[in-house]
Enzyme design. Structure first.
Site, mmCIF file in Angstrom:
data_model
loop_
_atom_site.group_PDB
_atom_site.id
_atom_site.type_symbol
_atom_site.label_atom_id
_atom_site.label_comp_id
_atom_site.label_asym_id
_atom_site.label_seq_id
_atom_site.Cartn_x
_atom_site.Cartn_y
_atom_site.Cartn_z
ATOM 1 N N GLU A 213 0.789 -1.230 0.000
ATOM 2 C CA GLU A 213 0.000 0.000 0.000
ATOM 3 C C GLU A 213 0.828 1.291 0.000
ATOM 4 O O GLU A 213 0.565 2.209 0.756
ATOM 5 C CB GLU A 213 -0.961 -0.002 1.197
ATOM 6 C CG GLU A 213 -1.955 -1.148 1.110
ATOM 7 C CD GLU A 213 -2.988 -1.144 2.239
ATOM 8 O OE1 GLU A 213 -4.152 -1.394 1.960
ATOM 9 O OE2 GLU A 213 -2.606 -0.918 3.407
HETATM 10 C C1 ACM Z 1 -2.586 -5.543 3.841
HETATM 11 O O1 ACM Z 1 -3.685 -5.995 4.218
HETATM 12 N N1 ACM Z 1 -2.468 -4.272 3.537
HETATM 13 C C2 ACM Z 1 -1.432 -6.403 3.708
#
Ligand code: ACM
Length: 687
Positions: free
Chosen positions: A325
């Site tokens: 992310e």
């Molecule tokens: C995640 O759930 N961002 C690894």
């Protein structure tokens, strides 16, 4: 004052009422094991537990086995009420081959991937023998034996069986996020006890994120001082967690997420950021732009020192660097970083992140660690010995395997999303619908349930982990063919009670929280409502006008409500059976249940008078009552064989549609079966 969880008791009572389960089969069925072993033969004999029950160990186990064997005796005593204190604790001197329980172990088990965890258990009339190449297998064998404990009129016994068992996958993990909401050591310890009971063998600790850095660093004390709210583990705490886990045969794998999700690190070290701004600990949950500057050499000096320190603190061979992310926005908005990318021919921020990962790799390698990360780190240019953990979908998982990487599946095991145990249970890392070569299958290390902690606190976290994680543990341990969800649920309800006996609070937190919510001792109406609702699934709880943060109260009805509650499941099954084969017994129990739900609203409104916080659940309670009234009307028509007309049907379906609306960030779980009754009353038995 012994107040057992009456919701489960109600559910079991209903099972009894429905004649689906006799009290003795609850305890004495031979097949209550979870995970199901590879091979089980029944012998038709019994081993009655004698007062002088003792354990002897022969061979060369790791010393942890003596402690675990002593713990076995204590747990057996607690489960049976028998005074089994004759032996004291099990020691090296207890090696009498004729002891009631003989454990034979060849060599000490090592806490490493692919260590031998196989075992056999043979229960004969005079003696129980557990044989295992390593003490890790023997520990699993003792857990199996405890799950076999049965009763009849004469007392407790172990049924005669011959079991040969071993895991399908070597990596059977649970991720516990202690960064978003900090979890005290005692929460981790009881979680480890639960993990050991269902043969999970990796605790993945997610130790830092935008909301906090949770481990003491002696090299950079600014981390815990400025980036933790004071909520962090001392290095002594970490050693104690690792010791406790190792005692149960569980590895601890740390995750230090970089380069994004690093607001906490940047709060302590703003000079390492990609964008100059004021950094403070993030209070909200989500995906944010702060990210380490991969063009700044000081970042690598910092990470070299920090990861080297942490690599020594965490002895496991695997080290998780997150990698997920990264929005890339702070990289793109910095002209210096853009120029750096251009000069090196990098097409996008993923290329830059891969270059960053390549700088991290030697830091881990020189510390003897294997790098692992979320599927975002799967980019060309990294060596094949890193491990990919797939969370976004199965594509990355299969693509990792096909490209020659070893991989761990987490997609489908996100227990924070409040999905039913059956959903996770049927999520197979290597389903028969997917064609994988034997080499590709051999690169599947296993899977991990993920307990992200946005929406949980130490008070509620157990109820999100358990009992559903036991179903995931079975998926990762047992043969692929074991996938009967009805039987899984039957065993899950039993295992849930055993997990509770280990000190897990997935049920016992409820009476306390209910009294607090109700502002009093009379929690019956709240209990009836809570037994048929679930918190909103996926990420819906934190949407709309509700914005939760680290310090929000997680003491609301949506926290009290638990995923996949047993009662709606039991009711759904009962309605289906009734509609297939209407009988007076089922009719009576369904009608009685509907009456309870219909009448509950008036009592619930009494409770709300002393609890303004429960106002948000009034619509739920009212809907339950209206829904139950519609269900009762349908039952009456079915009973009288009177076919409802279209107008009635439309009115009732408007009620069921209304009852599907959320209230208090929860939803009713019995709309669908009642809708089935209504449709059946109108002559539509199409299920
Ligand atoms: C995640 O759930 N961002 C690894």
């Amino acid at each position: 004052m012994k107040k057992r969880c009456s919701i489960i008791r109600n559910a079991l009572l209903i099972l009894l009422l429905l004649g689906r389960l006799s009290a003795s089969s609850q305890i004495s069925s031979l097949h209550n094991l979870m995970p199901v072993p590879r091979e089980l033969k029944t012998e038709g004999t019994h081993f009655g537990i004698p007062q002088n029950f003792r354990i002897s160990v022969t061979g060369s186990p790791d010393p942890r086995l003596y402690t675990e064997a002593s713990r076995f005796i204590r747990r057996l005593g607690e489960r049976t009420g028998i005074f089994l204190d004759k032996q004291g604790w099990v020691s090296r001197q207890d090696n009498d081959p004729s002891a009631p329980l003989l454990i034979k172990v060849t060599r000490p088990g090592r806490l490493k991937l692919y260590e031998d965890e196989t075992y056999s258990v043979d229960v004969k009339e005079q003696q129980i023998i557990i044989v295992a190449p390593t003490d890790l297998g023997a520990i699993h064998g003792m857990e199996t034996l405890l799950q076999l404990l049965s009763t009849d009129e004469e007392g407790y016994y172990f049924p005669g069986v011959s079991i040969k068992d071993g895991p399908r996958f070597a990596w059977r993990g649970l991720l516990l996020d202690v960064a978003l909401h900090f979890m005290p050591v005692e929460v981790i310890k009881r979680t480890l006890d639960g993990m050991a009971a269902v043969k999970l063998n990796v605790l993945h600790l997610h130790l830092c994120n935008d909301q906090g850095f949770r481990v003491e660093s002696k090299v950079f004390p600014q981390l815990q001082l400025r980036a933790s709210d004071g909520l962090y583990y001392s290095q002594e705490d970490i050693r104690e967690i690792i010791r406790y886990a190792g005692q149960r045969g569980i590895r601890v794998v740390p995750e230090f997420v970089v380069p994004a999700h690093t607001t906490a690190i940047l709060t302590a070290f703003p000079e390492l950021a990609s964008v100059k701004r004021k950094y403070t600990l993030q209070r909200l949950f989500g995906v944010f732009d702060p990210v380490l500057d991969p063009t700044n050499e000081k970042v690598y000096v910092f990470l070299d020192k920090l990861f080297t320190e942490m690599a020594h603190l965490f002895p496991d061979a695997y080290f998780h660097i997150g990698g997920d992310e990264n929005t890339g926005k702070d990289w793109e908005s910095n002209p210096k970083i853009r120029a750096y990318m251009k000069a090196r021919g990098m097409k996008n921020t993923m290329d830059l992140q891969t270059a960053f990962n390549k700088r991290i790799l030697p830091i881990l390698q020189k510390n003897g660690k294997t790098m692992m990360g979320w599927d975002e780190i799967l980019q060309p240019g990294l060596p094949k010995n890193i491990v990919i953990e797939s969370w976004r979908g199965k594509e990355a998982f299969y693509s990792s395997l096909k490209k020659g990487y070893r991989a761990i599946l987490s997609n489908g095991y996100y227990i924070d999303l409040i999905q039913p145990a059956s959903f996770h249970y049927l999520n197979d890392p290597a389903p028969d619908s997917v064609t994988l070569s034997p080499e590709e299958i051999s690169r599947i290390l296993g899977g991990e349930a993920t307990m992200w902690s946005e929406m949980v606190t130490p008070e509620t976290v157990d109820s999100r982990i358990w009992p559903r994680t036991a179903a995931i543990a079975e998926r990762l341990w047992s043969p692929r063919e074991i996938k009967d969800t009805d039987d899984m649920y039957r065993r899950l309800d039993i295992i849930s009670l055993q997990l509770e006996a280990l000190g897990l609070r997935h049920e016992s937190f409820k009476p306390e929280m209910m009294r607090r919510l109700a502002n009093g001792y009379d929690t019956k109406a709240l209990e009836v409502l809570v037994s048929v609702i679930e918190p909103l699934k996926i990420y819906e709880r934190n949407q709309g006008d509700t914005m939760y943060s680290v310090f929000s109260p997680f003491t609301k009805i949506a926290d009290l409500a638990t995923p996949d509650p047993p009662l709606p499941r039991i009711f759904r099954r009962e309605v289906d059976l009734f509609l297939k084969d209407p009988g007076p017994g089922a009719e009576k129990s369904i009608t009685e249940q509907l009456l309870i739900w219909k009448d509950n609203h008036a009592h619930f409104m009494e409770t709300v008078r002393s609890s303004p916080e429960l106002q948000e659940a009034v619509s739920l309670s009212e809907n339950l009552s209206r829904l139950a009234a519609a269900g009762l009307a349908a039952m009456e028509m079915i009973h009288n064989k009177k076919k409802a007309n279209g107008e009635w049907l439309a009115e009732q379906l408007a009620i069921t549609a209304g009852a599907s609306e959320q209230g208090g960030r929860c939803e009713l779980q019995v709309v669908n079966p009642i809708e089935k009754l209504i449709k059946a009353a109108a002559g539509d038995n199409g299920q």
